[in-house]
Each structure stands twice: as structure tokens, then as C-alpha cells.
Design an enzyme around this catalytic site. Structure first.
Site, PDB file in Angstrom:
ATOM      1  N   ARG A   1       0.862  -1.191   0.000  1.00 18.19           N
ATOM      2  CA  ARG A   1       0.000   0.000   0.000  1.00 18.19           C
ATOM      3  C   ARG A   1       0.895   1.235   0.000  1.00 18.19           C
ATOM      4  O   ARG A   1       1.133   1.846  -1.022  1.00 18.19           O
ATOM      5  CB  ARG A   1      -0.964  -0.026   1.209  1.00 18.19           C
ATOM      6  CG  ARG A   1      -2.109   0.973   1.076  1.00 18.19           C
ATOM      7  CD  ARG A   1      -1.708   2.406   1.352  1.00 18.19           C
ATOM      8  NE  ARG A   1      -1.327   2.629   2.736  1.00 18.19           N
ATOM      9  CZ  ARG A   1      -0.866   3.791   3.196  1.00 18.19           C
ATOM     10  NH1 ARG A   1      -0.724   4.821   2.364  1.00 18.19           N
ATOM     11  NH2 ARG A   1      -0.508   3.922   4.446  1.00 18.19           N
ATOM     12  N   GLU A   2       1.475   1.558   1.158  1.00 18.36           N
ATOM     13  CA  GLU A   2       2.407   2.707   1.189  1.00 18.36           C
ATOM     14  C   GLU A   2       3.518   2.485   0.168  1.00 18.36           C
ATOM     15  O   GLU A   2       3.903   3.409  -0.565  1.00 18.36           O
ATOM     16  CB  GLU A   2       3.003   2.862   2.595  1.00 18.36           C
ATOM     17  CG  GLU A   2       4.031   3.964   2.727  1.00 18.36           C
ATOM     18  CD  GLU A   2       3.429   5.357   2.806  1.00 18.36           C
ATOM     19  OE1 GLU A   2       2.514   5.583   3.607  1.00 18.36           O
ATOM     20  OE2 GLU A   2       3.898   6.234   2.048  1.00 18.36           O
TER      21      GLU A   2
ATOM     22  N   HIS B   1      -6.599  -0.338   2.748  1.00 19.46           N
ATOM     23  CA  HIS B   1      -6.472   1.012   3.281  1.00 19.46           C
ATOM     24  C   HIS B   1      -7.370   1.928   2.467  1.00 19.46           C
ATOM     25  O   HIS B   1      -7.176   2.065   1.255  1.00 19.46           O
ATOM     26  CB  HIS B   1      -4.997   1.419   3.131  1.00 19.46           C
ATOM     27  CG  HIS B   1      -4.646   2.724   3.742  1.00 19.46           C
ATOM     28  ND1 HIS B   1      -4.598   3.892   3.014  1.00 19.46           N
ATOM     29  CD2 HIS B   1      -4.313   3.053   5.005  1.00 19.46           C
ATOM     30  CE1 HIS B   1      -4.240   4.881   3.809  1.00 19.46           C
ATOM     31  NE2 HIS B   1      -4.059   4.406   5.017  1.00 19.46           N
TER      32      HIS B   1
ATOM     33  N   ARG C   1      -9.815   0.013  11.629  1.00 17.45           N
ATOM     34  CA  ARG C   1      -8.936   0.989  12.269  1.00 17.45           C
ATOM     35  C   ARG C   1      -9.266   2.370  11.740  1.00 17.45           C
ATOM     36  O   ARG C   1      -9.513   2.555  10.552  1.00 17.45           O
ATOM     37  CB  ARG C   1      -7.476   0.673  11.937  1.00 17.45           C
ATOM     38  CG  ARG C   1      -6.522   1.659  12.588  1.00 17.45           C
ATOM     39  CD  ARG C   1      -5.373   2.043  11.683  1.00 17.45           C
ATOM     40  NE  ARG C   1      -5.766   2.775  10.491  1.00 17.45           N
ATOM     41  CZ  ARG C   1      -4.914   3.256   9.596  1.00 17.45           C
ATOM     42  NH1 ARG C   1      -3.622   3.063   9.731  1.00 17.45           N
ATOM     43  NH2 ARG C   1      -5.337   3.929   8.533  1.00 17.45           N
TER      44      ARG C   1
ATOM     45  N   THR D   1       2.597  11.947   8.708  1.00 18.80           N
ATOM     46  CA  THR D   1       2.497  11.914   7.250  1.00 18.80           C
ATOM     47  C   THR D   1       3.632  12.660   6.557  1.00 18.80           C
ATOM     48  O   THR D   1       4.044  12.303   5.462  1.00 18.80           O
ATOM     49  CB  THR D   1       1.139  12.522   6.846  1.00 18.80           C
ATOM     50  OG1 THR D   1       0.132  11.828   7.575  1.00 18.80           O
ATOM     51  CG2 THR D   1       0.876  12.434   5.366  1.00 18.80           C
TER      52      THR D   1
ATOM     53  N   HIS E   1       2.426   5.219  12.329  1.00 19.27           N
ATOM     54  CA  HIS E   1       2.896   5.266  10.943  1.00 19.27           C
ATOM     55  C   HIS E   1       3.831   6.468  10.818  1.00 19.27           C
ATOM     56  O   HIS E   1       3.411   7.603  11.016  1.00 19.27           O
ATOM     57  CB  HIS E   1       1.651   5.433  10.053  1.00 19.27           C
ATOM     58  CG  HIS E   1       1.919   5.512   8.589  1.00 19.27           C
ATOM     59  ND1 HIS E   1       1.795   4.425   7.756  1.00 19.27           N
ATOM     60  CD2 HIS E   1       2.247   6.560   7.788  1.00 19.27           C
ATOM     61  CE1 HIS E   1       2.039   4.797   6.504  1.00 19.27           C
ATOM     62  NE2 HIS E   1       2.326   6.085   6.496  1.00 19.27           N
TER      63      HIS E   1
ATOM     64  N   HIS F   1       6.704   8.635   8.631  1.00 15.21           N
ATOM     65  CA  HIS F   1       7.484   8.917   7.425  1.00 15.21           C
ATOM     66  C   HIS F   1       8.897   9.321   7.829  1.00 15.21           C
ATOM     67  O   HIS F   1       9.150   9.753   8.953  1.00 15.21           O
ATOM     68  CB  HIS F   1       6.776   9.974   6.577  1.00 15.21           C
ATOM     69  CG  HIS F   1       5.745   9.316   5.702  1.00 15.21           C
ATOM     70  ND1 HIS F   1       5.997   8.987   4.401  1.00 15.21           N
ATOM     71  CD2 HIS F   1       4.498   8.878   5.988  1.00 15.21           C
ATOM     72  CE1 HIS F   1       4.924   8.375   3.900  1.00 15.21           C
ATOM     73  NE2 HIS F   1       3.989   8.293   4.838  1.00 15.21           N
TER      74      HIS F   1
ATOM     75  N   HIS G   1      39.369  -2.977  15.821  1.00 12.29           N
ATOM     76  CA  HIS G   1      38.052  -3.630  15.752  1.00 12.29           C
ATOM     77  C   HIS G   1      38.214  -5.109  15.411  1.00 12.29           C
ATOM     78  O   HIS G   1      37.584  -5.973  16.022  1.00 12.29           O
ATOM     79  CB  HIS G   1      37.182  -2.948  14.694  1.00 12.29           C
ATOM     80  CG  HIS G   1      36.684  -1.610  15.112  1.00 12.29           C
ATOM     81  ND1 HIS G   1      35.352  -1.288  15.162  1.00 12.29           N
ATOM     82  CD2 HIS G   1      37.342  -0.495  15.523  1.00 12.29           C
ATOM     83  CE1 HIS G   1      35.211  -0.051  15.577  1.00 12.29           C
ATOM     84  NE2 HIS G   1      36.411   0.463  15.793  1.00 12.29           N
TER      85      HIS G   1
HETATM   86  C1  HCA Z   1      -0.801   9.133   2.827  1.00 17.09           C
HETATM   87  C2  HCA Z   1      -1.594   8.408   3.873  1.00 17.09           C
HETATM   88  C3  HCA Z   1      -0.801   7.799   4.969  1.00 17.09           C
HETATM   89  C4  HCA Z   1      -1.788   7.091   5.848  1.00 17.09           C
HETATM   90  C5  HCA Z   1      -1.285   6.590   7.125  1.00 17.09           C
HETATM   91  C6  HCA Z   1      -2.317   5.858   7.931  1.00 17.09           C
HETATM   92  C7  HCA Z   1      -0.014   8.859   5.772  1.00 17.09           C
HETATM   93  O1  HCA Z   1      -0.478  10.266   3.037  1.00 17.09           O
HETATM   94  O2  HCA Z   1      -0.563   8.552   1.782  1.00 17.09           O
HETATM   95  O3  HCA Z   1      -3.239   5.293   7.364  1.00 17.09           O
HETATM   96  O4  HCA Z   1      -2.174   5.838   9.155  1.00 17.09           O
HETATM   97  O5  HCA Z   1       1.194   8.873   5.746  1.00 17.09           O
HETATM   98  O6  HCA Z   1      -0.666   9.685   6.390  1.00 17.09           O
HETATM   99  O7  HCA Z   1       0.145   6.903   4.443  1.00 17.09           O
HETATM  100 CU    CU Z   2       2.160   7.234   4.772  1.00 16.39          CU
END
Ligand code: HCA
Ligand code: CU
Length: 492
Positions: free
Chosen positions: A87-88, A148, A208, A242, A269, A271, A366
Site C-alpha cells: 500500500r504505502e 487502506h 482501524r 504523514t 505510521h 514517514h 576492531h
Molecule cells: C498518505 C496516507 C498515509 C496514511 C497513514 C495511515 C499517511 O499520506 O498517503 O493510514 O495511518 O502517511 O498519512 O500513508
Molecule cells: Cu504514509
């Protein structure tokens, strides 16, 4: 096969020769609180006689040293992965997964043991929907399948018909996204969330609810909507960084606050725009989160999210037995290679666990310590991941202990004094250019023959030069600095 993907058996794609250090145990790092002290980091000694080694020193555990009253919240020994490569990861610039590839990835992640995989919304495209349905029909052994979706009834209706075990719903809650993306206010968001959640729940599958851009959302908005969805029986609420702006302290604070507000599970989640994705996932678990989103090699929007391998590395240090009990760790490299090939990237040289130099030791100091006890300079044991430790010896920083290992491996009969002398020559030559493994072997063999024939004595550097010139005329070739062909495999 992507040409950049390192070969399975040899991370450099070059000749590797094993040095037997099998008598050296991997002495574990500090004993985590609450364990009985046996191999707490999961590093296995290999059963060979280790009597000449003193027992691992009694060291204070990580938790003893840094223990805080709030550690009762910690879930670092009780968490689940929601693997979002499908997905991501599909949002990664280079990603285009065919159904065949998606199936392979899903099956490997299942074998690896991730608790969930997350698939692209069936509302995204007709193919996405067909792929989602096909993956649901695979009959994965232990991994549950999620899809998702946006917080929208149309998407929810499609999702529940695909055969998934659960649905991950998301909607932007920050003012950036409310004003410039979907244009809805918190009242609309809350009302729609309730409708979607109740609908998905009525189908008997997991649900969720997550807020996109959580760390730039108003805390009061977040807590209020999470409390509402918790009350109506959502399985998890999700926190998403995000844009990758959060630091670990912010994550800890938000998740801890949320832990006090909802009773359901907490998914997270992160980034990786500012390099905090793994640390943030760890901080979230410490604060009571229960689930972490990952993708293989971290692929995702922009520079992606918490990488599966990086999270595993981090969590292995926190609780190795737990991690080893859940996941088939030697599969990690295979999965990464599969995904790297599918999206046409190479596994980074410094990748967690599987990067080509992740278990390579170079400096003499080392190398010496590693040969005595790998725990000196390794917090992870490569053997746990089916990986191999290497000591690099043909360079100017080398030391005689590493060379001695090679001498033993080559079965050459040399005293320590002779090895030190030969090492001095290797260093001298390596000051001009890094020596390949073959060069080092030749130097050692020539030295050995010279000593045993009586042509050479310790300290006769000029005589050795002549012998080398005679037997290695091509040695003066072009520099091989940075050539990877200069490492020695060390058996675990
Ligand atoms: C995106 C959505 C998401 C969703 C994360 C989640 C994010 O921007 O593509 O469902 O918790 O980073 O917010 O990946
Ligand atoms: Cu994301």
C-alpha cells in the site's frame, strides 16, 4: 535480477574466504530486566569449547540503566507489524507491482511472519481491486490482510466485499489537509467516521481509524475523535506522521496521552523525511503503541516510512527472544532483494542488517576485538539473520590479529613474530594501494615459503620485496583502493 542487488552468499559479489573463529562466543550485551540472563540478546554461541573465555561480565541492563517510572507503558516486548509495502510501498516513485509480484511479496511476508499486510484501496483502480481480491484468496497462513481506504462509505462498501480481514480508514485532520485537501471540518469527519466504522464492524471484520498528519493536527481535535471512535468499538486508532516532521519526544508524548484516552490498540505510521522513522516507531512502542506500519526497505511516498529491516534491528536489541520467536529473520534479505528488484533499486550499502558492510569490520583494533569476541563491536549477531561477519584485512588500518586469522585459515605455519612482520609488509603495501584478498594470500604464502626455505628471516624487508617481485610481478597494477575484494569472512 537487479544487477545492484547483492549476491545472496556474498555481499560484495567478490571472493570471500572464511576465517574460523568458531571458538569465539558472541558474548551478549546487557541482560534485559526480567530475564534469567541466558543469551538475552539471542546471540548464540556455536557450541564449540569456549572454556578459555571468561563468562560474560555482569553488566547493568538497558532497563536498569535507563529505567523510568513510565516504562510500565512500554510495549517493546509486545507489538505487531502492519506491513504496508503493498500500500504505502506502492506509493513509492518507482513502484509498479504486477499481481504476480504482489503475490510473491505477500507470500514472503506471510512466511516471514508479519501479523498484517496492508493493500492499496480497491477504490484506487479496477486492477487494485482485482489484486486485493486475488491476494485475499491466497489463503495466507498467519498474516491478516487489510486494505487502506479513505473515510468514505463508497470506499468502505468496496473494501468489505474484497474478502479482507480488516479495513484501515484514514482521513486528514490537520488544518493543512482540512483546508487544502478534502475541505471537510471536524464535525463532518466525525460523523462520517462513525458511519464507516459502524458499517465495517457490521461485516464482522477489523476496523482501524487513523488521522493523517496527526502531528500537525490540533490535539483537542485528535483526542476528541479518537475517544469517539474508541467508544463505538474501533479495533485500533492510528497516529500518522504523514510529513515526517515529528521527533521521538513528540511521538512519545502524543502516544502516551492517547494511551490514557482510548482503550483500543494504537497503530503508528512514521514517514522518514528527517530520518526519525525507526526511532519514532520505537518511541511510540515505549509509550504504549501496539502496532507499527512498515514497508520493505522503507519504500513509500517521498523517501518512505519505517523500514521493516530497520524496525527489526531496533527491536532485536530491545527484546531478541521476542523478535526471534515471531519472525523468520533469515528471510529478511530475500524479501528485500525481491522488493529491490521489483522497484529497480539497490539495497543501500548501509542498510540495517543486510547492507553489504553491516557486519564488516575494518580497523585493526576492531578486527582484533571481533576475533576475540564479536559482541565487542556488534550489537546484532549476523547469524540470527543468516548473514556473515567479515573482517577486512588488505588495507593500511589492518592489524596482525586479523592477519593471523587468515594465516590459520590458510594453514600456514607461522609464529606471531613472523605474522607481525608479514603484517608490517601488508600495511606498507596497502599504504600505496589497498591489497586484494589474493594479494594478501600471496604475500603470506611467499613469506611462509621464504621463512621455511631459509631464504627469508624476520625483519628482512628488502629480501621480502625481492621475493614478492619475483613471484608477484603484476602486483604493481592499478590501485584497488575501495575495491571490495579485500575482506575475510569470519564464521560465527
Ligand atoms: C498518505 C496516507 C498515509 C496514511 C497513514 C495511515 C499517511 O499520506 O498517503 O493510514 O495511518 O502517511 O498519512 O500513508
Ligand atoms: Cu504514509
Amino acid at each position: 535480477m537487479c544487477p545492484h542487488v547483492p549476491d545472496q552468499s556474498n555481499p560484495n559479489g567478490e571472493e570471500m574466504v572464511p576465517i574460523n573463529t568458531s571458538s569465539q562466543p558472541h558474548i551478549p550485551p546487557p541482560v534485559p530486566a526480567g530475564t534469567n540472563g541466558t543469551q538475552p540478546n539471542g546471540h548464540q554461541s556455536n557450541g564449540v569449547d569456549t572454556n578459555h573465555h571468561s563468562a560474560p561480565p555482569k553488566v547493568k541492563s538497558h532497563k536498569d540503566m535507563y529505567g523510568r517510572a513510565s516504562d510500565f507503558l512500554s510495549n517493546t516486548s509486545n507489538w505487531k507489524i502492519i506491513e504496508s509495502t503493498l500500500r504505502e510501498g506502492e506509493q513509492f516513485a518507482n513502484a509498479f507491482f504486477t499481481l504476480e509480484t504482489k503475490i510473491k511479496i505477500a507470500q514472503m511476508l506471510d512466511e516471514f511472519g508479519v501479523e498484517y499486510i496492508e493493500l492499496t484501496s480497491p477504490a484506487a483502480s479496477p486492477e487494485s481491486r482485482a489484486h486485493c481480491e486475488a491476494i485475499c484468496k491466497l489463503g495466507l497462513k498467519r498474516t491478516k490482510i487489510l486494505t487502506h481506504i479513505r473515510c468514505h462509505m463508497d470506499d468502505a462498501r468496496l473494501a468489505v466485499e474484497t474478502g479482507v480481514d480488516g479495513v484501515d480508514v484514514v482521513i486528514g485532520t490537520s488544518s493543512f489537509l482540512r483546508d487544502h485537501s478534502h475541505g471537510k471540518d471536524m464535525t463532518w469527519i466525525t460523523k462520517t467516521a462513525i458511519e464507516v466504522i459502524e458499517f465495517v464492524k457490521s461485516k464482522g471484520i477489523e476496523i482501524r481509524f487513523s488521522s493523517e498528519d496527526s502531528f500537525r493536527s490540533e490535539l483537542v481535535d485528535l483526542l476528541s475523535i479518537y475517544r469517539t471512535v474508541d467508544k463505538i468499538g474501533v479495533n485500533r486508532v492510528g497516529v500518522a506522521d504523514t510529513v515526517g516532521c515529528a521527533d521521538s519526544r513528540q511521538v512519545y508524548d502524543l502516544v502516551r496521552t492517547l494511551r490514557g484516552v482510548v482503550s483500543c490498540d494504537i497503530e503508528t505510521h512514521f514517514h522518514n523525511d528527517t530520518g526519525c522513522a525507526i526511532a519514532n516507531a520505537y518511541a511510540a512502542l515505549e509509550a504504549g503503541a501496539t502496532h507499527v506500519d512498515t514497508s520493505v526497505l522503507g519504500i513509500g511516498e517521498r523517501n518512505g516510512i519505517t523500514p521493516l529491516g530497520g524496525l527489526i534491528a531496533r527491536m532485536m536489541v530491545a527484546d531478541p527472544e521476542y523478535v526471534k520467536s515471531k519472525y523468520n529473520l533469515p528471510m529478511l534479505r530475500e524479501i528485500e532483494n525481491l522488493v529491490a528488484e521489483a522497484v529497480e533499486i539497490s539495497v543501500p550499502f548501509n542498510n540495517y542488517i543486510t547492507g553489504f558492510c553491516a557486519f564488516t569490520h575494518k580497523a585493526g583494533i576492531h578486527a582484533k576485538a571481533i576475533l576475540a569476541n564479536p559482541s565487542t563491536y556488534e550489537i546484532l549477531n549476523p547469524a540470527d539473520f543468516g548473514m556473515t561477519r567479515y573482517v577486512s584485512i588488505g588495507h593500511r588500518l589492518t592489524g596482525w590479529n586479523a592477519v593471523k586469522s587468515r594465516v590459520e585459515q590458510l594453514n600456514l605455519n607461522m609464529t606471531d613474530e613472523q605474522i607481525k612482520d608479514a603484517t608490517a609488509k601488508i600495511k606498507e603495501l596497502a599504504d600505496v594501494r589497498t591489497q586484494s584478498m589474493e594479494d594478501v594470500d600471496m604475500i603470506l604464502r611467499i613469506y611462509h615459503t621464504g621463512i621455511h626455505s631459509g631464504d627469508l628471516k624476520v625483519g628482512q624487508s628488502a629480501v621480502l620485496d625481492k621475493l614478492l617481485q619475483k613471484h608477484m610481478p603484476s602486483r604493481e597494477g592499478s590501485p584497488t583502493r575501495d575495491s571490495p575484494n579485500k575482506k575475510v569472512k569470519v564464521d560465527v
